[in-house]
Design a protein around this motif. Structure first.
Motif, PDB file in Angstrom:
ATOM      1  N   ASP A   1       0.796  -1.230   0.000  1.00  0.00           N
ATOM      2  CA  ASP A   1       0.000   0.000   0.000  1.00  0.00           C
ATOM      3  C   ASP A   1       0.828   1.279   0.000  1.00  0.00           C
ATOM      4  O   ASP A   1       0.299   2.366   0.204  1.00  0.00           O
ATOM      5  CB  ASP A   1      -0.949   0.014   1.203  1.00  0.00           C
ATOM      6  N   MET A   2       2.138   1.172  -0.258  1.00  0.00           N
ATOM      7  CA  MET A   2       2.983   2.358  -0.373  1.00  0.00           C
ATOM      8  C   MET A   2       3.848   2.203  -1.625  1.00  0.00           C
ATOM      9  O   MET A   2       4.441   1.141  -1.851  1.00  0.00           O
ATOM     10  CB  MET A   2       3.856   2.545   0.870  1.00  0.00           C
TER      11      MET A   2
ATOM     12  N   LEU B   1      -0.246   8.865 -13.544  1.00  0.00           N
ATOM     13  CA  LEU B   1      -0.995   7.772 -14.157  1.00  0.00           C
ATOM     14  C   LEU B   1      -0.811   6.468 -13.384  1.00  0.00           C
ATOM     15  O   LEU B   1      -1.760   5.685 -13.223  1.00  0.00           O
ATOM     16  CB  LEU B   1      -0.559   7.584 -15.610  1.00  0.00           C
ATOM     17  N   ALA B   2       0.410   6.245 -12.880  1.00  0.00           N
ATOM     18  CA  ALA B   2       0.664   5.027 -12.101  1.00  0.00           C
ATOM     19  C   ALA B   2      -0.186   4.991 -10.838  1.00  0.00           C
ATOM     20  O   ALA B   2      -0.804   3.974 -10.508  1.00  0.00           O
ATOM     21  CB  ALA B   2       2.144   4.940 -11.749  1.00  0.00           C
TER      22      ALA B   2
ATOM     23  N   ARG C   1      -4.598   2.993  -7.440  1.00  0.00           N
ATOM     24  CA  ARG C   1      -5.699   3.285  -6.515  1.00  0.00           C
ATOM     25  C   ARG C   1      -7.035   2.721  -6.996  1.00  0.00           C
ATOM     26  O   ARG C   1      -7.968   2.585  -6.203  1.00  0.00           O
ATOM     27  CB  ARG C   1      -5.787   4.788  -6.281  1.00  0.00           C
ATOM     28  N   ARG C   2      -7.122   2.372  -8.279  1.00  0.00           N
ATOM     29  CA  ARG C   2      -8.322   1.668  -8.716  1.00  0.00           C
ATOM     30  C   ARG C   2      -8.375   0.264  -8.127  1.00  0.00           C
ATOM     31  O   ARG C   2      -9.443  -0.318  -7.967  1.00  0.00           O
ATOM     32  CB  ARG C   2      -8.361   1.610 -10.249  1.00  0.00           C
TER      33      ARG C   2
ATOM     34  N   ALA D   1      -3.931   3.268  -1.252  1.00  0.00           N
ATOM     35  CA  ALA D   1      -2.490   3.280  -1.532  1.00  0.00           C
ATOM     36  C   ALA D   1      -1.925   4.690  -1.394  1.00  0.00           C
ATOM     37  O   ALA D   1      -2.551   5.675  -1.782  1.00  0.00           O
ATOM     38  CB  ALA D   1      -2.218   2.736  -2.925  1.00  0.00           C
ATOM     39  N   GLN D   2      -0.701   4.764  -0.850  1.00  0.00           N
ATOM     40  CA  GLN D   2      -0.050   6.049  -0.613  1.00  0.00           C
ATOM     41  C   GLN D   2       1.118   6.249  -1.573  1.00  0.00           C
ATOM     42  O   GLN D   2       1.862   5.313  -1.869  1.00  0.00           O
ATOM     43  CB  GLN D   2       0.474   6.129   0.823  1.00  0.00           C
ATOM     44  N   LEU D   3       1.258   7.485  -2.019  1.00  0.00           N
ATOM     45  CA  LEU D   3       2.404   7.876  -2.834  1.00  0.00           C
ATOM     46  C   LEU D   3       3.469   8.484  -1.936  1.00  0.00           C
ATOM     47  O   LEU D   3       3.232   9.494  -1.260  1.00  0.00           O
ATOM     48  CB  LEU D   3       1.975   8.900  -3.889  1.00  0.00           C
TER      49      LEU D   3
END
Length: 736
Positions: free
Chosen positions: A131-132, A175-176, A181-182, A187-189
């Motif tokens: 998730d990161m 875009l990534a 996240r779909r 999820a974290q950036l």
């Protein structure tokens, strides 16, 4: 958020593995391969043992789909991410790390963003528990190195290429994360960037201002701040970026959840038009600068700002992190903390960063973590990977052994992860970047206060080559020391040793004293054994009682040379002379009296600061027209500066037991003399060579770690670093 809210959460220690896959020309370099992590799943268990719970980890596109975007090999990544999950370590998945993608794309390919997004989607679908993410590491830095400076593919050297690379990378990031996240909505950036700053003379302030505004550009894009009023909006349009390409980012959905800041001692620069004040390697210019107004100075020196007379509060991690917080008011993590230097300087850098982050958190700065980078070290980053010299910088582990060996950084990591603090005597002194003497041009008057009470290293052997070398290099490395003569401490007299230790209160003792006249030892056996064995034992006993680390030195002469190959640490001793017997006895006594002692076997000294060595004598004889008569046998020549640096690193690491330290490789004395003559440009004259059916080989190798460079390179460095110019006529006068 209240003022001290960040301080309520414990500061986390993260880790990272150097995972750059970069294309240079037609070749790729892969740091996971070069550090050996590609083959060692067990590295993850060693990292977990440090207490690290979050790690920046490669799920790198170039490695998974190197030949075609739809042909993926997940074998390696599946095994590693599964093990991380089992160990309870949370990965921050890095998808492109300083790379430009596989061979079928590049940073100037319009399809690059969509291709990265496709890879990101597959990663998220395959590992939904991750998730990161850091889709693109340091996009601005990578764009500079790939599009402006020409180091990496596509090797651009102009602003249009630089800006095209950067826009491509940032679009790929947005875009990534949309595709990720779909699948994983939470999820974290974690967006990383090197955050330096440029200082300058008044005449070059225009260039410093440009670079200081440019450093924010990638983050400003992702935060949706590059509107028509942004200073770089017009620059982009002028160099071929379309307005709609910039408008793509205005929605701001690429804003990082955590801003990852990387910062190095070299990140802060100083520009000076007085180029003659600096070595040529610092000369540069900005003939490619994007401004077209009044004439500018476009050639200048570009040097480390830390070496200039700039107020200390304006430099360093703390100042840069505060700037990031003031600009974005967004959660931050230090995503790389590394200093490629001697071991104690590496530790000082890490602990300084940790303390400065803690201080900022106390004043309300939301900084979540400090990341040790890189846990397994890095190869050839001193040349930005352009040169293949094998230059290795250790991290929390040193990989130059059969299995990665934990260093002092690793010990610090374990302590920080579990207690939030770390103590070591080397922290009594500040890092070189804060010590007097660092300035290229010293300020007129500036006295820095001592850091705190300092504990020294006690060095026995003030009249010998090794003792002098340790004193010299301890001073360079900021390691306080006391160098004692025999009159100040008779090592063979326990009462004298005890008194010296009580008087100087060292944190470690290096025994560089002893009997060295190999040829005289047979007729002076008692004197030799008193100095080498009895003296070593007395120091070991005293250090053991006080719990002090000790370094003792032994010799290749503990072996008779009949094995037919270089000796390893586990080989049985078999001395063939009285001197060798004394050293073998010293090893036995030291190990018995002080099992934690570090015993270093070495060989055939030569160094740049004295004349008591074979290399000096060869040069002296050849310049005087005398015939050289080398001894027989094959040895591992040992360059004294390399030996001392490696010994100090092992001492700081807390190593114990027997280590072989000699420059890598072996040679006969005759071949060594010929190499020295060739390097010096002197005619080779040697006496007849005796014929030996089986030459005696007392060369040393190591099963614990080959941490010394090659002897061939050391011979070349000898001439660069020597205090005597061998080609000058004055040498003969100085030598006689």
């Amino acid at each position: 958020m209240t003022l001290n809210e960040p301080a309520k959460r414990p500061l986390e220690l993260w880790g990272g593995i150097e995972c750059t896959v970069v294309q240079i020309g037609s070749e790729f370099r892969n740091q996971v391969e070069e550090t050996g992590h590609l083959q060692r799943l067990s590295d993850l268990d060693a990292i977990a043992a440090l207490g690290i719970k979050t790690i920046r980890y490669p799920v790198v596109w170039e490695s998974i789909a190197p030949d075609h975007p739809d042909i993926c090999d997940w074998t390696w990544t599946d095994e590693r991410l599964t093990r991380l999950r089992e160990l309870g370590i949370r990965p921050i998945a890095g998808l492109v790390h300083h790379g430009s993608g596989p061979r079928y794309t590049s940073l100037i390919d319009p399809e690059f963003p969509d291709l990265v997004a496709r890879h990101a989607e597959r990663v998220a679908a395959r590992y939904p528990w991750v998730d990161m993410f850091t889709p693109i590491n340091e996009p601005l830095t990578t764009a500079r190195f790939s599009g402006l400076y020409g180091h990496w593919h596509p090797h651009g050297r102009d602003y249009p290429t630089f800006l095209r690379c950067l826009i491509t990378e940032c679009r790929a990031t947005v875009l990534a994360m949309r595709t990720i996240r779909r699948i994983t909505p939470h999820a974290q950036l974690v967006q990383t960037e090197d955050m330096g700053k440029t200082f300058s003379t008044p005449h070059l302030r225009y260039q410093a201002d440009l670079e200081n505004e440019r450093r924010w550009f990638s983050l400003d894009l992702l935060f949706g701040r590059v509107d028509r009023q942004h200073p770089w909006h017009e620059i982009c349009l002028r160099h071929g970026i379309k307005e709609e390409e910039l408008d793509f980012f205005l929605e701001g959905d690429g804003a990082p959840d955590v801003i990852g800041i990387n910062h190095y001692n070299t990140s802060e620069r100083y520009l000076d038009e007085a180029m003659d004040r600096y070595p040529e390697c610092f000369h540069g210019g900005n003939h490619l600068h994007p401004l077209n107004d009044a004439p500018r100075i476009d050639h200048y020196a570009d040097v480390e700002a830390l070496r200039m007379d700039i107020p200390s509060e304006e430099l360093g991690f703390k100042a840069r992190l505060a700037e990031v917080w003031d600009r974005y008011r967004h959660p931050i993590a230090v995503t790389e903390a590394h200093h490629g230097s001697t071991r104690e300087e590496q530790v000082r850098w890490l602990i300084e960063v940790w303390h400065e982050v803690q201080a900022l958190r106390e004043t309300g700065h939301d900084i979540r973590a400090v990341t040790i980078w890189s846990l397994l070290g890095a190869v050839d980053w001193n040349s930005l990977l352009v040169a293949r010299t094998g230059f290795y910088e250790p991290g929390a582990f040193d990989i130059r052994s059969g299995q990665p060996r934990r260093t002092a950084i690793g010990r610090a990591a374990e302590s920080l992860a579990n207690t939030g603090a770390f103590e070591h005597p080397v922290l009594d002194q500040q890092g070189w970047w804060r010590r007097e003497g660092r300035h290229s041009h010293p300020p007129a008057s500036k006295v820095e206060a001592p850091f705190r009470a300092r504990r020294p290293i006690l060095i026995a052997g003030a009249t010998g080559t090794l003792g002098h070398a340790f004193a010299r290099l301890c001073a360079v490395r900021g390691l306080d020391y006391v160098l004692l003569t025999r009159g100040e401490m008779d090592i063979a007299d326990p009462a004298s040793v005890d008194a010296a230790l009580a008087r100087h209160r060292p944190w470690a003792v290096i025994n560089a004293a002893g009997y060295v006249r190999v040829d005289d030892a047979a007729r002076e056996r008692d004197v030799c054994f008193r100095a080498n064995a009895t003296g070593a034992e007395a120091i070991a006993q005293a250090c053991a009682r006080l719990g002090l680390p000790m370094v003792a030195f032994s010799s290749d002469r503990v072996f008779d040379g009949s094995l037919g190959r270089p000796y390893l640490e586990s080989d049985s001793v078999s001395p063939a002379c009285v001197y060798g017997e004394s050293k073998a006895e010293a090893e036995r006594r030291v190990a018995s009296a002080h099992p934690e002692a570090l015993i270093i076997r070495t060989s055939a000294f030569f160094g740049p600061w004295d004349s008591a060595n074979f290399v000096y004598q060869v040069l002296r004889d050849l310049q005087a027209g005398r015939t050289v008569k080398p001894s027989e046998g094959i040895v591992s020549p040992t360059y004294v500066p390399d030996l001392v640096h490696a010994s100090l690193d092992l001492l700081v690491d807390g190593e114990r037991g027997i280590w072989h330290l000699a420059n890598q490789g072996m040679t006969s004395w005759r071949e060594l003399a010929k190499r020295v003559a060739a390097e010096a440009g002197l005619s080779w004259r040697a006496g007849p060579q005796a014929v030996q059916d089986k030459p005696r080989i007392t060369a040393l190798s190591s099963e614990r770690g080959l941490i010394m460079p090659s002897f061939e390179g050391a011979v070349s460095r000898y001439f660069r670093e020597c205090e005597v110019d061998w080609n000058a006529q004055g040498f003969l006068d100085a030598a006689e």
